[in-house]
Motif scaffolding. Structure first.
Motif, PDB file in Angstrom:
ATOM      1  N   GLN A 101      48.868  60.182  52.221  1.00 35.27           N
ATOM      2  CA  GLN A 101      47.934  59.501  52.554  1.00 35.27           C
ATOM      3  C   GLN A 101      47.161  58.212  51.130  1.00 35.27           C
ATOM      4  OE1 GLN A 101      44.692  59.369  54.574  1.00 35.27           O
ATOM      5  NE2 GLN A 101      44.535  57.144  55.442  1.00 35.27           N
ATOM      6  N   THR A 102      47.826  56.898  51.167  1.00 29.23           N
ATOM      7  CA  THR A 102      47.868  56.689  49.695  1.00 29.23           C
ATOM      8  C   THR A 102      46.567  55.532  49.679  1.00 29.23           C
ATOM      9  OG1 THR A 102      49.102  54.764  49.977  1.00 29.23           O
ATOM     10  CG2 THR A 102      49.683  56.322  48.770  1.00 29.23           C
ATOM     11  N   TYR A 103      45.847  54.823  49.037  1.00 22.51           N
ATOM     12  CA  TYR A 103      44.883  53.590  48.436  1.00 22.51           C
ATOM     13  C   TYR A 103      44.391  53.282  47.499  1.00 22.51           C
ATOM     14  CZ  TYR A 103      42.193  56.585  52.229  1.00 22.51           C
ATOM     15  OH  TYR A 103      41.675  57.749  52.668  1.00 22.51           O
ATOM     16  N   GLU A 104      44.737  52.185  47.999  1.00 30.38           N
ATOM     17  CA  GLU A 104      44.275  50.937  46.498  1.00 30.38           C
ATOM     18  C   GLU A 104      42.886  50.730  46.028  1.00 30.38           C
ATOM     19  OE1 GLU A 104      44.913  46.587  46.438  1.00 30.38           O
ATOM     20  OE2 GLU A 104      46.745  47.283  45.512  1.00 30.38           O
ATOM     21  N   ALA A 105      43.114  50.899  44.730  1.00 32.94           N
ATOM     22  CA  ALA A 105      41.360  51.230  44.291  1.00 32.94           C
ATOM     23  C   ALA A 105      40.792  50.343  43.353  1.00 32.94           C
ATOM     24  CB  ALA A 105      40.241  52.266  43.906  1.00 32.94           C
ATOM     25  N   GLY A 106      40.065  49.438  42.313  1.00 31.98           N
ATOM     26  CA  GLY A 106      40.167  48.886  41.643  1.00 31.98           C
ATOM     27  C   GLY A 106      38.979  50.561  40.782  1.00 31.98           C
ATOM     28  N   ILE A 107      39.628  49.226  39.410  1.00 30.00           N
ATOM     29  CA  ILE A 107      38.650  50.163  37.877  1.00 30.00           C
ATOM     30  C   ILE A 107      38.023  49.294  37.343  1.00 30.00           C
ATOM     31  CG2 ILE A 107      39.697  52.077  36.397  1.00 30.00           C
ATOM     32  CD1 ILE A 107      42.119  51.409  37.010  1.00 30.00           C
ATOM     33  N   SER A 108      36.951  49.969  37.359  1.00 27.72           N
ATOM     34  CA  SER A 108      35.602  49.741  36.423  1.00 27.72           C
ATOM     35  C   SER A 108      36.323  50.139  35.138  1.00 27.72           C
ATOM     36  CB  SER A 108      34.584  49.987  36.834  1.00 27.72           C
ATOM     37  OG  SER A 108      33.331  49.733  36.008  1.00 27.72           O
ATOM     38  N   LEU A 109      36.904  48.410  34.142  1.00 27.53           N
ATOM     39  CA  LEU A 109      37.301  49.053  32.665  1.00 27.53           C
ATOM     40  C   LEU A 109      35.678  47.918  31.909  1.00 27.53           C
ATOM     41  CD1 LEU A 109      40.468  48.340  33.741  1.00 27.53           C
ATOM     42  CD2 LEU A 109      39.679  50.593  33.071  1.00 27.53           C
ATOM     43  N   THR A 110      36.047  48.367  30.854  1.00 28.36           N
ATOM     44  CA  THR A 110      35.914  47.755  29.789  1.00 28.36           C
ATOM     45  C   THR A 110      36.336  47.064  29.373  1.00 28.36           C
ATOM     46  OG1 THR A 110      36.003  49.182  27.833  1.00 28.36           O
ATOM     47  CG2 THR A 110      33.816  49.533  28.907  1.00 28.36           C
ATOM     48  N   GLY A 111      36.126  45.502  28.105  1.00 27.55           N
ATOM     49  CA  GLY A 111      37.137  44.815  27.757  1.00 27.55           C
ATOM     50  C   GLY A 111      38.151  45.751  26.870  1.00 27.55           C
ATOM     51  N   THR A 112      38.037  46.266  25.602  1.00 27.21           N
ATOM     52  CA  THR A 112      39.620  47.050  25.288  1.00 27.21           C
ATOM     53  C   THR A 112      39.995  47.809  25.867  1.00 27.21           C
ATOM     54  OG1 THR A 112      37.763  48.526  24.369  1.00 27.21           O
ATOM     55  CG2 THR A 112      37.522  47.284  22.600  1.00 27.21           C
ATOM     56  N   GLU A 113      39.401  48.414  27.097  1.00 24.86           N
ATOM     57  CA  GLU A 113      40.100  49.598  27.617  1.00 24.86           C
ATOM     58  C   GLU A 113      41.407  47.874  29.185  1.00 24.86           C
ATOM     59  OE1 GLU A 113      37.418  52.972  28.955  1.00 24.86           O
ATOM     60  OE2 GLU A 113      37.100  50.624  30.658  1.00 24.86           O
ATOM     61  N   ILE A 114      40.743  46.648  29.217  1.00 22.74           N
ATOM     62  CA  ILE A 114      41.408  46.612  29.893  1.00 22.74           C
ATOM     63  C   ILE A 114      42.442  46.337  29.284  1.00 22.74           C
ATOM     64  CG2 ILE A 114      40.411  44.190  29.691  1.00 22.74           C
ATOM     65  CD1 ILE A 114      42.726  45.470  32.549  1.00 22.74           C
ATOM     66  N   LYS A 115      42.717  45.443  27.791  1.00 22.60           N
ATOM     67  CA  LYS A 115      43.198  44.796  26.983  1.00 22.60           C
ATOM     68  C   LYS A 115      44.579  45.971  26.423  1.00 22.60           C
ATOM     69  CE  LYS A 115      40.493  41.860  24.790  1.00 22.60           C
ATOM     70  NZ  LYS A 115      39.570  41.026  23.799  1.00 22.60           N
ATOM     71  N   SER A 116      44.087  47.156  26.869  1.00 23.67           N
ATOM     72  CA  SER A 116      44.498  47.942  26.627  1.00 23.67           C
ATOM     73  C   SER A 116      45.731  48.903  27.791  1.00 23.67           C
ATOM     74  CB  SER A 116      44.428  50.254  26.093  1.00 23.67           C
ATOM     75  OG  SER A 116      43.446  49.252  24.574  1.00 23.67           O
ATOM     76  N   VAL A 117      45.016  48.759  28.536  1.00 21.12           N
ATOM     77  CA  VAL A 117      46.251  48.583  30.385  1.00 21.12           C
ATOM     78  C   VAL A 117      47.327  47.429  29.957  1.00 21.12           C
ATOM     79  CG1 VAL A 117      45.889  48.518  33.053  1.00 21.12           C
ATOM     80  CG2 VAL A 117      44.086  49.750  30.997  1.00 21.12           C
ATOM     81  N   ARG A 118      46.732  46.669  29.509  1.00 23.03           N
ATOM     82  CA  ARG A 118      47.631  45.682  29.679  1.00 23.03           C
ATOM     83  C   ARG A 118      49.381  45.745  27.942  1.00 23.03           C
ATOM     84  NH1 ARG A 118      46.374  40.692  32.954  1.00 23.03           N
ATOM     85  NH2 ARG A 118      44.406  41.170  33.465  1.00 23.03           N
ATOM     86  N   GLU A 119      48.658  46.002  27.507  1.00 19.85           N
ATOM     87  CA  GLU A 119      49.372  46.439  26.438  1.00 19.85           C
ATOM     88  C   GLU A 119      50.447  48.542  27.303  1.00 19.85           C
ATOM     89  OE1 GLU A 119      47.741  47.497  22.868  1.00 19.85           O
ATOM     90  OE2 GLU A 119      47.883  44.785  22.458  1.00 19.85           O
ATOM     91  N   ARG A 120      50.427  48.579  28.136  1.00 24.53           N
ATOM     92  CA  ARG A 120      50.333  49.609  28.653  1.00 24.53           C
ATOM     93  C   ARG A 120      50.102  50.621  27.893  1.00 24.53           C
ATOM     94  NH1 ARG A 120      54.148  45.361  30.190  1.00 24.53           N
ATOM     95  NH2 ARG A 120      54.918  45.639  32.523  1.00 24.53           N
ATOM     96  N   ARG A 121      49.129  51.269  27.385  1.00 28.94           N
ATOM     97  CA  ARG A 121      48.391  52.274  26.147  1.00 28.94           C
ATOM     98  C   ARG A 121      48.085  52.960  27.337  1.00 28.94           C
ATOM     99  NH1 ARG A 121      48.061  50.820  20.542  1.00 28.94           N
ATOM    100  NH2 ARG A 121      48.019  53.187  20.151  1.00 28.94           N
ATOM    101  N   LEU A 122      48.746  54.023  28.140  1.00 31.46           N
ATOM    102  CA  LEU A 122      47.584  54.925  29.305  1.00 31.46           C
ATOM    103  C   LEU A 122      48.584  55.595  29.620  1.00 31.46           C
ATOM    104  CD1 LEU A 122      46.681  53.459  32.552  1.00 31.46           C
ATOM    105  CD2 LEU A 122      48.234  51.836  31.670  1.00 31.46           C
TER     106      LEU A 122
END
Length: 159
Positions: free
Chosen positions: A30-51
């Motif tokens: 089974q799958t679920y979609e969830a939001g993630i609570s991220l800080t400002g620098t974390e979301i910027k790293s995620v957008r750069e695909r660095r995870l």
């Protein structure tokens, strides 16, 4: 005269990271979609695909879901306000969904793993799956079926 906005189709450009090993090691029930609570620098790293989701899992504590052991690199332009790459991140789910996950994890051999992280309406989302571990012979069977499907598709392509 105004033109109507075009609806954007979801595409692979929004997918920031996938956990390919999870589908190899587990049966996803089974799958679920969830939001993630991220800080400002974390979301910027995620957008750069660095995870990296490879070793990640979801833990349920005190009625809240946390994404554990997921590595988000420090933001390259960040300064002393940069984040800890391996910190536990809270998942944003409804109480009913968290209860379902908590009940599922109580069963032996069941775990919750992140499958992919993507951007949806400018928010980072994670697709988590309730997973049951595969045995070695199950993994071999999956590989065999995938190879057979590729051969069939290859042959059917010429007709």
């Amino acid at each position: 005269m105004k033109m109507a906005k075009k609806k954007r189709k979801p595409n692979d450009n929004n997918v920031m990271a996938t956990n390919r090993k999870a589908r190899h090691d587990y049966f996803i029930e089974q799958t679920y979609e969830a939001g993630i609570s991220l800080t400002g620098t974390e979301i910027k790293s995620v957008r750069e695909r660095r995870l990296n989701l490879k070793d990640g899992f979801v833990s349920i504590r005190n009625g809240e879901a946390y994404l554990m052991n997921v590595h988000i690199n420090e933001y390259s332009e960040g300064n002393q306000f940069n984040h800890d790459p391996l910190r536990n991140r809270k998942l944003l789910l409804q109480k009913k969904e968290i209860k379902h996950l908590a009940d599922a994890v109580q069963t032996k051999g069941i775990t919750v793993v992140p499958l992919k992280v993507y951007i949806k309406h400018n928010f980072a989302k994670v697709l988590i799956g309730v997973a049951k571990g595969k045995h070695e012979y199950d993994k071999r069977e999956t590989i065999k079926q995938r190879d057979q499907k590729r051969q069939i598709d290859r042959v059917m392509k010429h007709y």
